[in-house]
Design a protein around this motif. Structure first.
Motif, PDB file in Angstrom:
ATOM      1  N   GLY A 126       4.454   8.547   7.193  1.00 33.69           N
ATOM      2  CA  GLY A 126       5.696   7.773   7.332  1.00 33.69           C
ATOM      3  C   GLY A 126       5.514   6.318   6.940  1.00 33.69           C
ATOM      4  N   ASP A 127       6.659   5.632   6.798  1.00 36.75           N
ATOM      5  CA  ASP A 127       6.631   4.222   6.382  1.00 36.75           C
ATOM      6  C   ASP A 127       5.842   3.360   7.357  1.00 36.75           C
ATOM      7  OD1 ASP A 127       8.200   4.947   4.337  1.00 36.75           O
ATOM      8  OD2 ASP A 127      10.072   4.073   5.106  1.00 36.75           O
ATOM      9  N   ASN A 128       5.941   3.683   8.668  1.00 41.01           N
ATOM     10  CA  ASN A 128       5.305   2.796   9.639  1.00 41.01           C
ATOM     11  C   ASN A 128       4.028   3.392  10.219  1.00 41.01           C
ATOM     12  OD1 ASN A 128       6.622   4.822  10.818  1.00 41.01           O
ATOM     13  ND2 ASN A 128       7.844   3.598  12.256  1.00 41.01           N
ATOM     14  N   GLU A 129       3.516   4.464   9.584  1.00 40.78           N
ATOM     15  CA  GLU A 129       2.287   5.075  10.117  1.00 40.78           C
ATOM     16  C   GLU A 129       1.058   4.655   9.325  1.00 40.78           C
ATOM     17  OE1 GLU A 129       2.952   9.294  10.043  1.00 40.78           O
ATOM     18  OE2 GLU A 129       4.964   9.033  10.890  1.00 40.78           O
ATOM     19  N   TRP A 130       1.226   3.781   8.370  1.00 39.59           N
ATOM     20  CA  TRP A 130       0.105   3.419   7.498  1.00 39.59           C
ATOM     21  C   TRP A 130       0.374   2.019   6.953  1.00 39.59           C
ATOM     22  CZ3 TRP A 130      -4.209   6.163   7.127  1.00 39.59           C
ATOM     23  CH2 TRP A 130      -5.121   5.839   6.104  1.00 39.59           C
ATOM     24  N   GLY A 131      -0.682   1.274   6.661  1.00 44.20           N
ATOM     25  CA  GLY A 131      -0.473  -0.046   6.051  1.00 44.20           C
ATOM     26  C   GLY A 131      -0.184   0.118   4.568  1.00 44.20           C
ATOM     27  N   HIS A 132       1.058   0.522   4.246  1.00 42.43           N
ATOM     28  CA  HIS A 132       1.359   0.861   2.853  1.00 42.43           C
ATOM     29  C   HIS A 132       1.424  -0.347   1.920  1.00 42.43           C
ATOM     30  CE1 HIS A 132       1.960   5.111   3.167  1.00 42.43           C
ATOM     31  NE2 HIS A 132       2.806   4.986   4.171  1.00 42.43           N
ATOM     32  N   LEU A 133       1.790  -1.500   2.474  1.00 45.99           N
ATOM     33  CA  LEU A 133       2.047  -2.647   1.580  1.00 45.99           C
ATOM     34  C   LEU A 133       0.718  -3.161   1.027  1.00 45.99           C
ATOM     35  CD1 LEU A 133       3.737  -4.737   0.251  1.00 45.99           C
ATOM     36  CD2 LEU A 133       3.904  -5.990   2.375  1.00 45.99           C
ATOM     37  N   GLN A 134       0.360  -2.672  -0.173  1.00 44.29           N
ATOM     38  CA  GLN A 134      -0.899  -3.095  -0.814  1.00 44.29           C
ATOM     39  C   GLN A 134      -0.563  -3.513  -2.239  1.00 44.29           C
ATOM     40  OE1 GLN A 134      -3.716   0.151  -0.282  1.00 44.29           O
ATOM     41  NE2 GLN A 134      -2.975   0.443   1.797  1.00 44.29           N
ATOM     42  N   ILE A 135      -0.260  -4.799  -2.377  1.00 42.89           N
ATOM     43  CA  ILE A 135       0.209  -5.271  -3.675  1.00 42.89           C
ATOM     44  C   ILE A 135      -0.877  -5.101  -4.736  1.00 42.89           C
ATOM     45  CG2 ILE A 135       0.916  -7.371  -4.893  1.00 42.89           C
ATOM     46  CD1 ILE A 135       2.484  -8.093  -2.403  1.00 42.89           C
ATOM     47  N   SER A 177       3.254 -15.102  -1.933  1.00 45.26           N
ATOM     48  CA  SER A 177       3.797 -15.452  -0.619  1.00 45.26           C
ATOM     49  C   SER A 177       4.019 -14.228   0.259  1.00 45.26           C
ATOM     50  CB  SER A 177       5.100 -16.222  -0.776  1.00 45.26           C
ATOM     51  OG  SER A 177       6.068 -15.399  -1.394  1.00 45.26           O
ATOM     52  N   ILE A 178       3.495 -13.070  -0.145  1.00 47.14           N
ATOM     53  CA  ILE A 178       3.722 -11.862   0.662  1.00 47.14           C
ATOM     54  C   ILE A 178       2.412 -11.406   1.307  1.00 47.14           C
ATOM     55  CG2 ILE A 178       4.500  -9.468   0.631  1.00 47.14           C
ATOM     56  CD1 ILE A 178       6.163 -10.118  -1.801  1.00 47.14           C
ATOM     57  N   PRO A 179       2.308 -11.506   2.634  1.00 46.43           N
ATOM     58  CA  PRO A 179       1.111 -10.990   3.306  1.00 46.43           C
ATOM     59  C   PRO A 179       1.080  -9.466   3.170  1.00 46.43           C
ATOM     60  CG  PRO A 179       2.441 -12.373   4.772  1.00 46.43           C
ATOM     61  CD  PRO A 179       3.274 -12.076   3.578  1.00 46.43           C
ATOM     62  N   ASP A 180      -0.080  -8.901   2.811  1.00 52.20           N
ATOM     63  CA  ASP A 180      -0.152  -7.439   2.690  1.00 52.20           C
ATOM     64  C   ASP A 180      -1.418  -6.921   3.383  1.00 52.20           C
ATOM     65  OD1 ASP A 180      -2.107  -8.262   0.925  1.00 52.20           O
ATOM     66  OD2 ASP A 180      -1.622  -6.785  -0.610  1.00 52.20           O
ATOM     67  N   TYR A 181      -1.672  -5.603   3.233  1.00 52.91           N
ATOM     68  CA  TYR A 181      -2.827  -5.027   3.934  1.00 52.91           C
ATOM     69  C   TYR A 181      -4.090  -5.055   3.096  1.00 52.91           C
ATOM     70  CZ  TYR A 181       0.522  -3.718   7.428  1.00 52.91           C
ATOM     71  OH  TYR A 181       1.482  -3.787   8.397  1.00 52.91           O
ATOM     72  N   GLY A 182      -3.953  -5.354   1.806  1.00 52.59           N
ATOM     73  CA  GLY A 182      -5.134  -5.640   1.013  1.00 52.59           C
ATOM     74  C   GLY A 182      -5.918  -4.424   0.552  1.00 52.59           C
ATOM     75  N   ILE A 183      -7.006  -4.724  -0.137  1.00 49.54           N
ATOM     76  CA  ILE A 183      -7.778  -3.692  -0.830  1.00 49.54           C
ATOM     77  C   ILE A 183      -8.410  -2.704   0.157  1.00 49.54           C
ATOM     78  CG2 ILE A 183      -9.783  -5.213  -0.929  1.00 49.54           C
ATOM     79  CD1 ILE A 183     -10.432  -4.036  -3.665  1.00 49.54           C
ATOM     80  N   TRP A 184      -8.674  -3.140   1.419  1.00 48.57           N
ATOM     81  CA  TRP A 184      -9.287  -2.226   2.400  1.00 48.57           C
ATOM     82  C   TRP A 184      -8.250  -1.658   3.365  1.00 48.57           C
ATOM     83  CZ3 TRP A 184     -13.037  -1.560  -0.444  1.00 48.57           C
ATOM     84  CH2 TRP A 184     -13.771  -2.607  -0.997  1.00 48.57           C
ATOM     85  N   GLU A 185      -6.989  -1.856   3.075  1.00 49.35           N
ATOM     86  CA  GLU A 185      -5.866  -1.315   3.864  1.00 49.35           C
ATOM     87  C   GLU A 185      -5.899  -1.754   5.323  1.00 49.35           C
ATOM     88  OE1 GLU A 185      -4.703   2.767   1.964  1.00 49.35           O
ATOM     89  OE2 GLU A 185      -6.568   3.059   3.025  1.00 49.35           O
ATOM     90  N   ARG A 186      -6.482  -2.927   5.573  1.00 44.43           N
ATOM     91  CA  ARG A 186      -6.679  -3.301   6.973  1.00 44.43           C
ATOM     92  C   ARG A 186      -5.783  -4.437   7.437  1.00 44.43           C
ATOM     93  NH1 ARG A 186     -12.182  -1.907   9.756  1.00 44.43           N
ATOM     94  NH2 ARG A 186     -11.612   0.245   9.510  1.00 44.43           N
ATOM     95  N   GLY A 187      -5.430  -5.386   6.536  1.00 42.05           N
ATOM     96  CA  GLY A 187      -4.826  -6.617   7.037  1.00 42.05           C
ATOM     97  C   GLY A 187      -5.891  -7.399   7.789  1.00 42.05           C
ATOM     98  N   LYS A 294     -21.976  -5.793   1.606  1.00 43.32           N
ATOM     99  CA  LYS A 294     -21.030  -5.529   2.700  1.00 43.32           C
ATOM    100  C   LYS A 294     -19.634  -5.866   2.192  1.00 43.32           C
ATOM    101  CE  LYS A 294     -24.676  -7.054   5.702  1.00 43.32           C
ATOM    102  NZ  LYS A 294     -25.285  -8.119   6.449  1.00 43.32           N
ATOM    103  N   ARG A 295     -18.625  -5.200   2.744  1.00 41.34           N
ATOM    104  CA  ARG A 295     -17.268  -5.513   2.287  1.00 41.34           C
ATOM    105  C   ARG A 295     -16.888  -6.924   2.743  1.00 41.34           C
ATOM    106  NH1 ARG A 295     -13.359  -0.602   3.776  1.00 41.34           N
ATOM    107  NH2 ARG A 295     -13.817  -1.381   5.870  1.00 41.34           N
ATOM    108  N   PHE A 296     -17.084  -7.224   4.028  1.00 50.24           N
ATOM    109  CA  PHE A 296     -16.827  -8.574   4.539  1.00 50.24           C
ATOM    110  C   PHE A 296     -17.624  -8.718   5.824  1.00 50.24           C
ATOM    111  CE2 PHE A 296     -13.358  -5.667   5.562  1.00 50.24           C
ATOM    112  CZ  PHE A 296     -13.314  -5.691   6.951  1.00 50.24           C
ATOM    113  N   LEU A 297     -17.750  -9.923   6.340  1.00 47.53           N
ATOM    114  CA  LEU A 297     -18.568 -10.147   7.540  1.00 47.53           C
ATOM    115  C   LEU A 297     -17.926  -9.457   8.745  1.00 47.53           C
ATOM    116  CD1 LEU A 297     -19.266 -13.944   6.982  1.00 47.53           C
ATOM    117  CD2 LEU A 297     -20.862 -12.071   6.667  1.00 47.53           C
ATOM    118  N   ARG A 298     -18.754  -8.899   9.606  1.00 39.47           N
ATOM    119  CA  ARG A 298     -18.296  -8.221  10.830  1.00 39.47           C
ATOM    120  C   ARG A 298     -17.320  -7.085  10.529  1.00 39.47           C
ATOM    121  NH1 ARG A 298     -17.635 -13.030  15.360  1.00 39.47           N
ATOM    122  NH2 ARG A 298     -19.647 -13.987  14.966  1.00 39.47           N
ATOM    123  N   ASP A 299     -17.634  -6.324   9.490  1.00 39.03           N
ATOM    124  CA  ASP A 299     -16.824  -5.152   9.133  1.00 39.03           C
ATOM    125  C   ASP A 299     -17.374  -3.971   9.934  1.00 39.03           C
ATOM    126  OD1 ASP A 299     -15.583  -3.017   7.907  1.00 39.03           O
ATOM    127  OD2 ASP A 299     -16.807  -3.113   6.089  1.00 39.03           O
TER     128      ASP A 299
END
Length: 1331
Positions: A126-135, A177-187, A294-299
């Protein structure tokens, strides 16, 4: 099979691997790749990366196709690519209604899905079950689609698909100007589902926008209808934000290996070689390990400490993942490609060797790339003790197709089967190479022959609008309207471009439409905009800024072309303003502010400019691609006729007077002054609570003595001569001479100017009563005066300030829509007496079309009221709620106040409304329109604009609820560069803006922050626009600043003026609000850059801000300080050296400037103690568990604590105390600093030590704080103020000490630390090395 060359055999080997590892998984129906054998979901990003190896191999076969089966293999591989790209296209087109909604809402729930079913291509969650916004995923798709199309693949089949892809371009164009969930789908890395701005998404979007621009999706076989258009400004905004973020990834991730795909293959989004190097070095030094990066610190993903039962992490547990994060071999593949494109064979080999060691061999000997390597559960303890020492095990998928695909590409490049140019047919990799200097072409066009002749007198030869035909010149809003037709598609239900904004890059091109050519003037010269547009000097300043911006930002074919139209509206007393002439001469010389320019005629630049074809305006959907869309046709017919020609001309008249005597009228004033809330007088800026604020409302002011009006009915004619008034200061003689000897033409009389002048002098002698200033006059209060009397006063006063006070009072008591019962005849009479007819009536009024009718009314200059009564403690009438809300209605332009009530105010009205034109007014009366307070206010606003009474302009604009049109954009510009903005006066009603807001909400927020104080609320909006201009053109001014506190900046600006002019606080804030927009921007610049400035007074009583090094100010007139660096500059007064460090600290404190790496160093201090207490806020040690040292979120926590301190100079000393603590920890003097450290105690202890020393050496401070204690001193301290006025009970002289030296603040702070902290040993030798 015939014998093959070695290369053929080797390629066949790769083809088998690709087939077995990649193509075998491709779904036959949709062409998509499932994530694994057990998970049938297909991610956009992973699918695009998987197919890259197939595409690369197909190109390798194409080159050696020596046999038929090679050609067949090549075609087969190519069609697999097409099948996958079309499969993704179909999956996204099924969600076309989401794309349409997202253009409006930009909500994460309206975004395209990030993954689909690989079997059907339909959504799987569903739309709200996943961080879909990944520009970045959509952008990557568009980028690779562009590269594949350029390499010769045909992926897009129909024009409907073209329109859908054009709308995908709109979907990603605001990525900055659009915050998204990014390449790791995490935000946010705690994985609580909060999106954030990610540099990797913005970089990918920038690359996609540049790659798609002017690309024909049908390849060589296409026509104009299949071309994609991108507005260059959107790509450039993404680039600017990206550059300001790198090497940071986002607020919570200070670094991310995912940035490797932005600085290298596939995006190549950064064109600054140094920035690319810094980003790569940061990633290698902090994230690279033996098994990848590593992908990022403290991942915490897939680490043994992760709790797999829940999706999110608790904030405190992030610290546990430090040093045991998984390492991903994928990034070695990126690094191999990065160095292959740099042609660095040595590094390519080095990473290939590292990769070989960690790859997994399958049963048949194929090398596989695993997803990641984790530390085994039992070895975690050892890994914590010695990071990087333990053997890791494979976790996740193997082979990991994303990595495997990039690995195969790398091998094909290493073995010479592919050249780097084949993987990048659009040549994006060359972006970082040095470009030749840009030459900016400038064309100036006169509105009519009269203006052309005036320019010719100054040896500037230009053409008129009529003469540049067949090229048509249009304002930017026409271009913005035409772009709304781009991407419209009825079948798909897509509506075209939504954003109304066209930037300077878009207007610096020529546009062809069928057989016509258009040039567009830049957006900033649109005069229908805000009041700052009626300040010519500011417009010139913005023009210089834009030319400079073009020099750095232009990367299209051809040269940029700036077209400007000089109109009647720009004239000053029928002359072309001096500033404009000087600028044009500079342009003519070929250089302006270090940028090469060419001034010429439009036709000369046709061959050298960029020309874009507006072919998308054809009605392709109706089957007539050659005809214009019918709506476009009607729009062009209506607009082109009237946009520049057929303007009702406006007469800007108005001489200024310098009379010898001042008149004084019964004054009903102070209503506006009571609303002011800028606090200068008290040294502790903003210290008091809400009550003192109201008592200290400013209530009286002495305007400059040469502004005065003449009450002579409407026949007076003005001419000014240098003989009148005080003699002009010598250094300005030349300038004044030019401005003053002007005999304005009067439309109603045709007698010679000399006759008129003598009559005028006679009249003046008769009508000016010689009344001297009255002192201690009791203020006649409005409350006693009935409304009718007020309206009668309004009718007879001709002073604009006084009208403003009366109207302010009427608004406060009766509301904006109160009917004044003034009949229009009266209004017209009253307005004509008040003077100020035909000015720039349309200038700056709201959003209407009105262009201002002719009002040949002579301008009269306002009377000056000098009131020497003491400020009364009156709180100013509070607005009731309804008014506060009605004030926010946006206003349509009104053509001069006389027409305020009439219906035809927004039409282009060419009848001249003469005062005696009774037919006109009777017509209005028949319609029975009422004249409300709001109509009168509009009239006042326009007259104030014309006469350049900026204080009144700001106040009336605020009362009318005007908003700066670019306010939302300006705030976004600041926020996306990681600067938060606060409005309101600290500390009581400061509001922080942390995310972009719609304009209406912003306006409301600012309005609430300042209460009744309309002038300061307008000034806040204005300053935000200037801050946004500066951050675009000079980002270095904002280094080490996290929050821009506009309220505090306003206070410091007033304080600086009061210091420079040696005047009291009230006068200073009055001067501040009366600065012209240009001088306001100038003053802000001097305060941001910390440069010294002086104030020189220019004709008309306006102040002018001048840099101290500038030659415009002679040494005598210099009020102000020398430069802190150069001793020779200290010529002004003996006091110069004093106050210098205090001022420096005050500026830095107000601007929230901190030393470099300050926040990450505070982190190390926090690690060694239980907490830091600042002004009642405790920063807990647990913050170090949640956040890494370089994380923006941590910096904002420390900032928030420091912002509790209201006095800027005191805040700065606290920052210095924290720096001393960092030195203690960095030199490891002690293992721990103990419990909670109260930072203010250190500062107060240092103050005590300072005063003791002062008593010993009989220093300056013995005059105030170091006095020997006697009764009087005690009493003084009890009342809460120090003798020297130092903030927060710290001696003023300590604030004014340099940091270094034996009596420097650092010395005392270090001694205080040694005394206060228990952990520092009191005796014995200590090694003390100060870096």
């Amino acid at each position: 099979m015939r014998s093959r060359s070695n290369s053929g055999v080797r390629l066949d080997y790769y083809q088998r691997i690709v087939h077995r590892l990649i193509l075998a998984h491709q779904e036959p129906v949709t062409g998509l790749f499932p994530a694994s054998n057990v998970n049938s979901h297909a991610w956009i990003r992973d699918n695009v990366y998987c197919i890259l190896a197939v595409w690369g191999l197909s190109m390798a076969y194409k080159k050696i196709a020596d046999q038929d089966e090679d050609r067949a293999k090549c075609y087969e591989l190519e069609q697999s690519c097409v099948k996958l790209m079309r499969g993704l296209l179909m999956a996204m087109m099924n969600q076309k209604d989401k794309v349409e909604r997202f253009k409006m809402t930009q909500s994460p729930y309206d975004s395209l899905h990030a993954k689909y079913s690989s079997k059907t291509g339909l959504p799987v969650v569903g739309d709200n079950e996943w961080g879909h916004l990944q520009i970045d995923a959509v952008s990557l798709y568009l980028l690779i689609l562009a590269q594949m199309t350029a390499s010769g693949l045909q992926i897009v089949f129909s024009l409907d698909e073209v329109s859908f892809l054009q709308n995908l371009v709109f979907y990603i164009e605001s990525a900055y100007s659009i915050p998204d969930y990014g390449i790791w789908e995490r935000g946010d890395k705690t994985n609580h589902g909060e999106p954030e701005l990610n540099a990797s998404s913005i970089g990918m979007a920038k690359a996609a926008l540049e790659a798609m621009n002017e690309l024909d999706l049908f390849g060589a076989r296409g026509g104009p209808a299949s071309v994609i258009h991108v507005l260059a400004d959107e790509a450039h905004k993404c680039q600017a934000v990206l550059q300001s973020m790198l090497p940071r990834e986002s607020n919570s991730k200070e670094l991310d290996s995912g940035l490797l795909c932005v600085i290298g293959f596939p995006a190549f989004a950064v064109d600054d070689a140094q920035l690319i190097y810094n980003t790569r070095e940061a990633i290698l030094s902090r994230l690279q390990g033996k098994y990848g990066c590593k992908r990022f610190l403290r991942d915490g993903y897939r680490t043994p400490k992760e709790d797999p039962s829940r999706l999110y992490y608790e904030r405190w547990e992030l610290r546990m993942f430090e040093n045991i994060e998984c390492e991903w071999p994928l990034f070695f593949c990126y690094l191999i490609l990065f160095h292959a494109f740099q042609n660095d064979k040595h590094m390519v080999q080095e990473y290939a060797d590292k990769l070989e060691k960690i790859m997994v061999r399958s049963e048949d000997g194929t090398l596989l790339i695993p997803e990641s390597y984790a530390v085994p559960q039992e070895l975690v303890g050892f890994e914590y003790q010695k990071p990087g020492s333990q053997v890791r095990e494979v976790v996740g998928r193997c082979p990991f197709l994303w990595g495997q695909s990039l690995f195969i590409l790398g091998r094909l490049l290493q073995e010479g089967f592919l050249a780097v140019g084949e993987l990048d047919p659009l040549n994006r990799r060359l972006g970082a190479q040095k470009k030749p200097d840009v030459v900016v072409q400038v064309v100036i066009i006169a509105e009519d022959n009269e203006i052309r002749d005036k320019l010719a007198e100054h040896d500037l030869h230009v053409q008129t609008i009529a003469e540049v035909a067949p090229i048509e010149v249009q304002p930017a809003r026409v271009l913005s309207h035409l772009y709304t037709y781009l991407g419209r598609n009825r079948k798909l239900g897509l509506s075209g471009r939504k954003s109304r904004d066209v930037g300077i890059l878009s207007t610096s091109k020529l546009y062809s439409l069928k057989d016509r050519i258009f040039a567009f003037t830049p957006q900033f010269v649109d005069l229908s905009r805000f009041y700052i547009a009626s300040d010519n000097e500011l417009m010139i300043d913005i023009l210089k800024g834009e030319i400079n911006f073009l020099k750095s930002a232009w990367d299209l074919l051809g040269r940029p072309l700036v077209t400007l139209v000089l109109k009647r509206i720009h004239l000053d007393q029928d002359k072309i303003p001096l500033a404009m002439i000087q600028t044009m001469r500079k342009l003519k010389s070929g250089y302006i502010n270090g940028t090469r320019v060419m001034l010429g005629n439009l036709k000369d630049f046709l061959n050298t400019s960029a020309i874009t074809d507006l072919s998308f305006l054809g009605s392709t959907e109706d089957g007539y691609p050659d005809r214009l869309h019918p709506d476009v046709q009607t729009y062009l017919d209506e607009h082109l006729l009237r946009s520049f020609s057929n303007r009702s001309t406006m007469n800007l008249r108005g001489g200024q007077l310098r009379p010898r005597h001042l008149r004084r009228r019964m004054s009903c004033k102070g209503a506006i002054k009571k609303t002011r809330s800028i606090n200068v007088d008290s040294d502790n800026l903003g210290m008091e609570g809400p009550t003192p604020l109201t008592e200290r409302r400013l209530s009286s002011i002495v305007p400059p003595p040469w502004l005065q009006a003449n009450k002579q009915g409407h026949v007076s004619v003005f001419a000014t001569t240098p003989e009148e008034g005080p003699s002009s200061p010598p250094q300005l003689g030349g300038d004044l001479g030019l401005r003053e000897n002007i005999y304005p033409m009067d439309p109603q009389h045709s007698r010679s100017a000399i006759d008129r002048r003598s009559e005028f002098v006679r009249q003046q002698e008769i009508t000016v009563p010689k009344i001297l200033i009255q002192r201690h006059r009791p203020d006649t209060n409005f409350a006693d005066t009935e409304v009718e009397e007020l309206i009668a006063m309004l009718r007879e006063t001709e002073n604009l300030e006084e009208q403003g006070d009366i109207l302010q009072y009427l608004v406060d008591t009766q509301g904006l829509d109160f009917n004044t019962d003034l009949e229009l005849d009266d209004v017209m009479l009253e307005l004509s007496t008040a003077g100020g007819g035909g000015g720039a009536a349309g200038a700056g009024a709201g959003d209407g079309d009105g262009d201002g009718a002719k009002l040949p009314v002579p301008v009269v200059v306002p009377t000056v009221i000098i009131d020497a009564t003491s400020p009364t403690a009156s709180s100013g009438a509070k607005k009731d709620e309804d008014n506060a809300n009605t004030a926010i209605v946006s206003v349509a332009a009104v053509t001069g106040a006389a027409a305020a009530g009439s219906n035809n105010s927004s039409s282009n009205n060419n009848n001249s409304l003469n005062n005696n034109d009774s037919s006109q007014s009777e017509g209005m009366l028949e319609e029975g329109r009422v004249v409300t307070v709001r109509d009168l206010l509009k009239g006042l606003y326009e007259k104030a604009c014309q006469q350049k009474l900026w204080g009144l302009v700001r106040h009336t604009a605020g009362m009318l609820g005007k908003r700066v049109e670019d306010l939302g954009k300006a705030v976004t510009d600041l926020l996306v560069r990681q600067k938060q903005v606060t409005v309101g006066m600290p500390p009581n009603n400061e509001h922080t803006i942390t995310a972009p807001l719609p304009e209406v909400e912003l306006r409301q927020l600012i309005h609430d922050a300042y209460g009744d104080d309309e002038s300061t609320a307008m000034l806040t909006q204005e300053l935000m626009v200037y801050l946004a201009m500066f951050i675009r053109t000079e980002p270095q001014l904002f280094h080490e600043m996290l929050r821009l506190r506009v309220g505090l900046i306003i206070q410091v600006m007033a304080k600086e003026l009061s210091r420079t002019l040696n005047c009291g606080g009230e006068a200073a804030s009055e001067h501040l609000l009366n600065l012209s927009p240009f001088e306001m921007k100038n003053l802000l610049y001097h305060i941001l850059s910390g440069k010294e400035f002086a104030v020189s007074s220019v004709a008309r009583g306006n102040l002018s801000i001048v840099s101290c090094k500038s030659s415009r100010v002679s040494k005598k007139s210099q009020i102000g300080l020398g430069d802190p660096e150069g001793e020779d500059a200290l010529i002004a007064t003996i006091d110069d050296r004093q106050g210098q460090w205090l001022r420096r600290r005050r500026l830095d404190g107000a601007l929230n400037r901190v030393p470099r790496d300050f926040y990450s160093r505070v982190w190390t201090v926090l690690e060694k103690c239980q907490g830091l207490a600042i002004e009642g806020r405790v920063l807990q040690q647990s913050l170090t568990q949640e956040m890494t040292p370089g994380e923006l979120k941590f910096a904002l926590e420390v900032e928030t604590a420091l912002n509790q301190i209201p006095q800027p100079e005191y805040r700065q000393l606290v920052v210095e105390a924290l720096m001393v603590l960092t030195l203690v920890t960095e030199h490891n003097m002690v293992p721990s600093l103990g419990g909670i450290i109260y930072v203010e105690h250190l500062v107060h202890k240092a103050n005590q030590l300072f005063l003791e020393d002062q008593r010993k050496v009989q220093g300056d401070a013995t005059l105030c704080c170091a006095k020997l204690k006697d009764g009087k001193e005690q009493q003084q301290a009890a009342s809460g103020m120090l003798l020297c006025g130092g903030a927060a009970y710290i001696c003023q002289h300590l604030y004014d000490s340099a940091p270094s030296g034996s009596y420097g603040t650092m010395t005392y702070l270090s001694r205080a630390v040694a005394l206060v902290l228990d952990c520092v040993p009191k005796h014995g030798e200590m090694e003390c090395a100060i870096s």
